[in-house]
Write an enzyme that holds these catalytic residues in place. Structure first.
Site, PDB file in Angstrom:
ATOM      1  N   HIS B 219     -29.912  33.512 -35.817  1.00 18.57           N
ATOM      2  CA  HIS B 219     -30.794  32.633 -37.097  1.00 18.57           C
ATOM      3  C   HIS B 219     -31.583  33.414 -36.856  1.00 18.57           C
ATOM      4  O   HIS B 219     -32.533  33.766 -38.447  1.00 18.57           O
ATOM      5  CB  HIS B 219     -30.759  31.321 -36.790  1.00 18.57           C
ATOM      6  CG  HIS B 219     -32.126  30.449 -37.552  1.00 18.57           C
ATOM      7  ND1 HIS B 219     -30.800  29.957 -38.494  1.00 18.57           N
ATOM      8  CD2 HIS B 219     -32.387  30.763 -38.127  1.00 18.57           C
ATOM      9  CE1 HIS B 219     -31.647  29.007 -39.663  1.00 18.57           C
ATOM     10  NE2 HIS B 219     -32.612  29.974 -39.324  1.00 18.57           N
ATOM     11  N   HIS B 290     -28.711  25.991 -45.525  1.00 17.76           N
ATOM     12  CA  HIS B 290     -28.611  24.717 -44.706  1.00 17.76           C
ATOM     13  C   HIS B 290     -27.398  24.590 -44.650  1.00 17.76           C
ATOM     14  O   HIS B 290     -27.405  23.331 -45.176  1.00 17.76           O
ATOM     15  CB  HIS B 290     -29.906  23.921 -44.643  1.00 17.76           C
ATOM     16  CG  HIS B 290     -30.354  23.597 -43.704  1.00 17.76           C
ATOM     17  ND1 HIS B 290     -31.120  22.559 -43.002  1.00 17.76           N
ATOM     18  CD2 HIS B 290     -31.339  24.470 -42.741  1.00 17.76           C
ATOM     19  CE1 HIS B 290     -32.122  22.704 -42.247  1.00 17.76           C
ATOM     20  NE2 HIS B 290     -32.031  23.262 -41.938  1.00 17.76           N
TER      21      HIS B 290
END
Lengths: 262, 934
Positions: B219, B290
């Protein structure tokens, strides 16, 4: 002509204050956006302004019901200043969240301090909704500063989840019809090509939230305080309008407001 | 004492909502549902004071009724639901504040919801309703009957720092440790950490291990995008090519550096990309994903997705001015028996995501103006939620260099255990047990706190109060402070951090991804000005420590050491990955195209990916800030889909406006991910040009959502898509200015379709010349730009009519001349309406224009050597339908030149005539807005 100073109070979560300021400027007023904390500290004084515009948004996140906490603050911190402004005949306009605040504070339809019989609550559809509507400024409305634009129509968007005007009883509805209804949703309000605007007769989506008697906005007994759910400040420039017929600008409403402050 | 206050409005529409949705989850016996808001108030308050609280804030005298400290008589079965202790609870917070405003004694509040379920319900019915409609056990607790109030204690940290010995661990044990602690580190990375601490002669502390895992997570560091990759590619014709790739991210950045247009301000180096708007202002744009959180808690996941990307824009000192969202879900009508265990139904995910996006964007006062919604089985367990944000800043106003001695200041929300392991969690696949392991990674946002950050940062920027700024996202302080101090080193004291509730260990404070926080570097002399500003706007300020110049990351809790590692190891110590990738494009198949009739056109219009999304769009405020020129839905009935959004930023002079568009075509990617990238870029550009955008100043963003990149086919298609992006950037002369990859979108080993979103940002030179797809008049000519192609692979028609096509359209080699010609015609005011041909081809494009304008259209479908059906439904790139008045015919012909031809006209009648196919306009409208009937 003078450019009257117009106060635009900002609580945490307020938005559309900048558009409201733009509308006031275009209408010939001098807007000042001030945080409630600045009003409370005395840094900015309500008495120094010729008119007050409570803008839209989600003050304090609309927790505990839209506008509830801001309304409490008006009642507990600024009741005297607001009463003085009203007594002096200074126009006060609440848009969307600002309308909710004025209603929850008991200023609309007023008078403050009496048990409330009018409220703004969840849309009948049970959800937030954004769409353009058509409004009529009621010629029968007793508001003095609205008088010059009475009978005209405005096209502008709504953007709210708790905009349904509800009343406690039939007597209250009758009382509103006695000159306190300032704005009404028109039929085909979402349909910009509407050429024969009639009252919406409660039908969604022209009346977008299920408000009683198609009421979009009201005023107080003196007619100085006015509130409405839709956003005329989002239609003050011609290019802001979606495709469709000319006209329906919200600017004359703000010009009337500023003129009332002169 | 604790008092319970129940408040209910008899006609609360939320009850009706539950009743309406019950049959969709298989409960047919629910006849009614009453919703009650429950408040538990603890404090030294009298009955009179409780009554005052009710009268002043809690109970609306017109619509509510209330019961104080009594039992609300049950109407049927009662279920109560409450947030888990410590979750953001704005109602509780505001009630506590209201008590202060009223001068009452201090109170503490927790809230709950009570549902009275009316009808002949079985135990199973109640359990189903609770699980599927009323509560989400990722963030809530629920019970049948009354739920006791759970108050969290006073907020103090649990100062415990544990050592994690690594020196004696075998490779297997290292891998196991990585798995158990949700570190998501591979063996070589664990070995590098082991070696580092062996050289230092000590055991790592828990926070050090966690900090490295966060900083080295997929990430945060994009290790797949930085890896060296060997790709074996098999083309559709069987040709095999082997190539070596020295990093995917460097390849994307290289094209941007190569193109380097004068209007490019900043690409890839910051939280968002920045381009010039006019002489005074720049525009910042960022699109994030998300996905994992939205799968588990759709409302909170999407809510904090918007909050996160808006903070990215604040993090480049910009004032956010708009949001975008592109959503991919499983089929809304998926039968329950096809739903994998542990997965929420796509309909529930969709409704939650849409509500979450609306809640956050609306409350921030940002218009949500551009987006798309796609449905496909491949997204059932892994929905995709792309959230974008646009911001504006005065040119040159974004400071990026902290100085030694600057204070490290955190602004905004308090820290809880929320969101811990978000970065590492999103760097792994999911399965049915994911919720149990990482439920804490999911949060609910607090947009009003973030709104305060927007106001404060804009003013702090203009007063030059900070030297550097970054948002607190994945990894929390460990990531934001770690990155900001990369060149200087930092000394942080966590004991200063205000907590939401007690019991957090130092590493949890350091890693928490609690939302709504921004970190800035403030010269000590300006700190008092910042504190005054934040005080005026009700924003909490925390002084975390200082930028030291030691080039070490030092974190303490008071005097207790928590982290002490060299910045060099933290940021450069990660071993570069070497990966293998293999991809084979689909081999061509024989496709028999059926004749296209009225029913076929209606089926395409009613396809969930094409049909009106008005229900969703109207949940978002697309008007706030008063700058929306082209809206998501256009035309006299406001129900024709717009190609792109045009916005005039509030406070800017002149007539220039911003245009936002997107392109996404994952169905092509299944067959040829390289072509998908080029075709998605084309879609973004033709949408942008269709509303009046200038094709010569377009910046693009990439967002890759893929499966597990350690599997060679997933990685292979990813590399091919990146190759398509770099080639597209060159062909279209459009630099990538920012990007994002979300990998590991897998469930039980099944990957999503590799999905690339291209978001385009451009300018409309004169907003008065912006057009939409509905502006034509009766009698106008209809023009077509571009050519058909036979290939139907990835097309809506192939999917809807089960054609099995695999051969995808050939991307354009030299796209700009046609787009410049179209733009010139639009900018000259010659074109009355424009719409691009995408899903459903020419047939859907023409029908949508007719629907938008509520006018008939007749075209002679130019077959160009193809059968009429192929000509109608193929999805070749580079095609737009334009309309212009007959009077302008010579001028339009001259401007479009070889790119355009006249194919028909706008008519006063009530049908869409596509050659031989005559579709009644009212049926087209109904298919688009209500779906197929019968």
């Amino acid at each position: 002509m003078s450019t009257p100073p117009v106060l635009i109070p900002h609580a945490s979560g307020t938005n559309r204050d900048e558009e409201a300021a733009q509308a006031i400027r275009l209408a010939g007023g001098m807007p000042t956006i001030a945080h409630v904390n600045e009003l409370r500290s005395g840094e900015v004084r309500i008495a120094d302004y010729a008119a007050i515009l409570l803008p839209g948004g989600f003050s304090y996140g609309d927790a505990l019901g839209a506008g509830g906490r801001f309304a409490l603050e008006l009642r507990t911190w600024f009741a005297d200043e607001l009463a003085a402004a009203a007594a002096a005949g200074k126009p006060m306009l609440g848009i969307c969240n600002g309308f909710q605040v004025l209603v929850k504070a008991g200023l609309l339809p007023g008078p403050m301090g009496k048990p409330r019989s009018v409220t703004l609550t969840e849309n009948a559809e049970g959800r937030f909704e954004c769409r353009w509507v058509t409004l009529r400024i009621e010629a029968s409305c007793r508001s003095g500063w609205l008088g010059s634009v009475g009978g005209t129509t405005i096209r502008c968007p709504i953007a709210h989840g708790e905009g349904r005007v509800a009343v406690a009883d039939a007597a209250t509805a009758d009382r509103l019809e006695d000159g306190l209804v300032a704005f009404r949703y028109l039929a085909d309000g979402t349909r910009p090509t509407s050429s024969h605007p009639n009252a919406a007769s409660g039908a969604y989506p022209a009346n977008p939230n299920g408000s009683v008697n198609d009421i979009a906005g009201i005023c107080d007994e003196q007619g100085t305080i006015v509130g409405l759910m839709p956003h005329p400040e989002d239609h003050v420039l011609a290019w802001q309008r979606p495709s469709g017929p000319e006209g329906g600008s919200g600017l004359p409403l703000f010009e009337a407001f500023v003129a009332g402050a002169r | 004492m604790t008092v319970r206050i129940d408040v209910t409005a008899p006609d609360d529409p939320r009850g009706a909502h539950v009743v309406a949705n019950a049959p969709l989850v298989g409960v047919v016996a629910l006849a009614g549902c009453r919703v009650t808001r429950v408040h538990h108030v603890e404090g030294d308050v009298t009955a009179t004071q409780i009554a005052e609280l009710c009268e002043q804030v809690l109970v609306d005298p017109v619509v509510d009724s209330s019961i104080v400290d009594g039992v609300t008589p049950a109407q049927g079965r009662v279920v109560e639901v409450a947030l888990m202790p410590g979750a953001t609870d704005p109602d509780a917070r505001e009630l506590e504040q209201a008590a202060r405003n009223l001068g009452l004694p201090a109170i503490r509040v927790v809230t709950a919801r009570r549902y009275d379920l009316i009808g002949e319900l079985s135990d199973t019915d109640v359990a189903t309703l609770t699980r599927r409609l009323l509560a989400n056990d990722t963030i809530e607790i629920s019970t049948e009957g009354e739920l006791p109030a759970e108050f969290a204690g006073a907020a103090e940290a649990d100062v415990r720092v544990d050592l994690v010995p690594l020196d004696s661990l075998s490779d297997d044990e290292l891998a196991q440790l990585s798995h158990e602690r949700v570190l998501s580190l591979d063996l070589r990375e664990m070995q590098a950490i082991q070696a580092h601490f062996a050289a230092e002669g000590r055991h790592p502390r828990d926070a050090e291990l966690e900090t490295l895992a966060q900083t080295w997570s997929e990430h945060c560091v994009h290790k797949t995008f930085r890896a060296t990759i060997d790709l074996t590619h098999t083309a559709a014709d069987g040709t095999v090519t082997r190539t070596q790739h020295d990093g995917l991210l460097p390849a994307l950045r290289e094209v941007t550096e190569e193109l380097d247009p004068p209007w490019l301000r900043s690409a890839f180096v910051d939280d968002a990309g920045i381009v010039a708007f006019d002489d005074e202002f720049d525009i910042a744009f960022k699109v994030e994903t998300h996905n994992h959180p939205s799968a588990l808690e759709p409302f909170g996941g999407a809510n904090t997705g918007v909050g996160g990307v808006v903070r990215d824009v604040i993090g480049v000192s910009a004032r956010p001015i708009a949001c975008t969202d592109v959503l991919c879900f499983g089929p809304a009508d998926l039968p329950d028996d096809q739903l994998p265990t542990g997965v929420l139904h796509p309909r529930r995910i969709r409704d939650g995501v849409v509500a979450g996006i609306g809640d956050y964007g609306n409350k921030l006062g940002l218009p949500t103006v551009n987006g798309a919604v796609l449905y496909h089985e491949g997204y059932t367990a892994n929905p995709l939620v792309y959230c974008g944000a646009l911001g504006i800043l005065p040119h040159g106003s974004h400071p990026t260099k902290p100085e030694v001695g600057d204070r490290i200041i955190s602004l905004g929300g308090r820290v809880g255990r929320d969101g811990i392991h978000g970065a590492t969690f999103s760097s792994a696949g999911m399965d049915a047990s994911t919720v149990d392991h990482v439920g804490s990674a999911v949060q609910i946002g607090d947009p009003i706190t973030e709104k305060g950050l927007i106001e404060v940062i804009e003013r702090a920027r203009d007063a030059h109060l900070y030297n550097a700024i970054t948002d607190c996202g994945a990894g929390g302080f460990s990531s934001s402070v770690g990155e900001m101090g990369e060149d200087l080193g930092v000394d942080v004291d966590l004991s200063a951090v205000p907590l939401k509730y007690p019991g957090l260990q130092p590493w949890e404070i350091w890693l928490s991804e609690a939302q709504e926080r921004i970190v800035i570097a403030v010269p000590p002399a300006k700190l008092h000005m910042l504190r005054d500003l934040c005080g005026a706007w009700d924003v909490e300020v925390t002084d975390l420590g200082t930028f030291t110049g030691s080039e070490r990351l030092v974190v303490r809790y008071g005097d207790t050491p928590v982290v002490d590692v060299p910045m060099a190891f933290l940021h450069d110590g990660i071993p570069r990955r070497e990966m293998d990738a293999a991809w084979a494009d689909s081999a061509p198949t024989d496709v028999v195209v059926p004749a296209i009739g009225v029913s076929h056109v209606l089926r395409l219009l009613a396809h969930p990916n094409v049909a009106s999304k008005e229900d969703i769009i109207r949940r978002y405020d697309h008007e706030v800030r008063g700058g929306t020129v082209v809206r998501p839905y256009v035309g006299p009935e406001a129900d024709g889909p717009a190609d792109a959004a045009v916005l005039k930023p509030l406070g800017t002079a002149g007539t220039k406006a911003v245009v936002l568009s997107n392109g996404i075509c994952p169905s092509v990617g299944r067959h040829d991910p390289y072509a998908m990238a080029l075709l998605a870029m084309d879609e973004a550009v033709r949408n942008l040009v269709a509303v009046g955008g200038d094709p010569d100043q377009v910046a693009v963003l990439d967002n890759f959502c893929w499966g597990d990149p350690t599997k060679s086919d997933r990685l292979g298609s990813l590399v091919r898509a990146v190759q398509g992006c770099t080639e597209g950037a060159r062909r279209y002369s459009m630099p990538f200015i920012s990007g994002k990859d979300s990998l590991f979108n897998e469930f039980d080993g099944e990957a999503i379709p590799g999905t690339l979103l291209i978001s385009a940002l451009g300018l409309v030179p004169d907003l008065h010349r912006a057009i939409d797809s509905a502006g034509m008049a009766d009698g106008d000519d209809v023009w077509l730009v571009g050519e058909h192609q036979r290939a139907l692979g990835g097309s809506l028609a192939s999917d809807e009519f089960n054609l099995g096509a695999t051969d995808v359209p050939t991307p354009l080699h030299d796209p700009l001349p046609r787009y410049r010609a179209i733009h010139a015609a639009i900018a000259s005011g010659l074109i009355s309406a424009a719409h691009d041909c995408s899903d459903g081809g020419l047939a859907v494009a023409v029908a949508e224009m007719a629907i938008a304008a509520r006018l008939g259209v007749t075209i002679n479908v130019p077959a160009d050597g193809f059968d009429p059906a192929t000509a109608l439904v193929n999805e070749a790139p580079g095609r737009l339908v334009l309309t212009a008045s007959v009077a302008e015919r010579p001028a339009v012909a001259a401007m479009l030149g070889e790119h355009g031809r006249r194919i028909g006209s706008v008519t006063g009648d009530t049908s869409v005539t596509l050659g031989e196919v005559v579709v009644p306009l009212d049926q087209a409208v109904a298919a688009s807005t209500k779906g197929l009937v019968g």
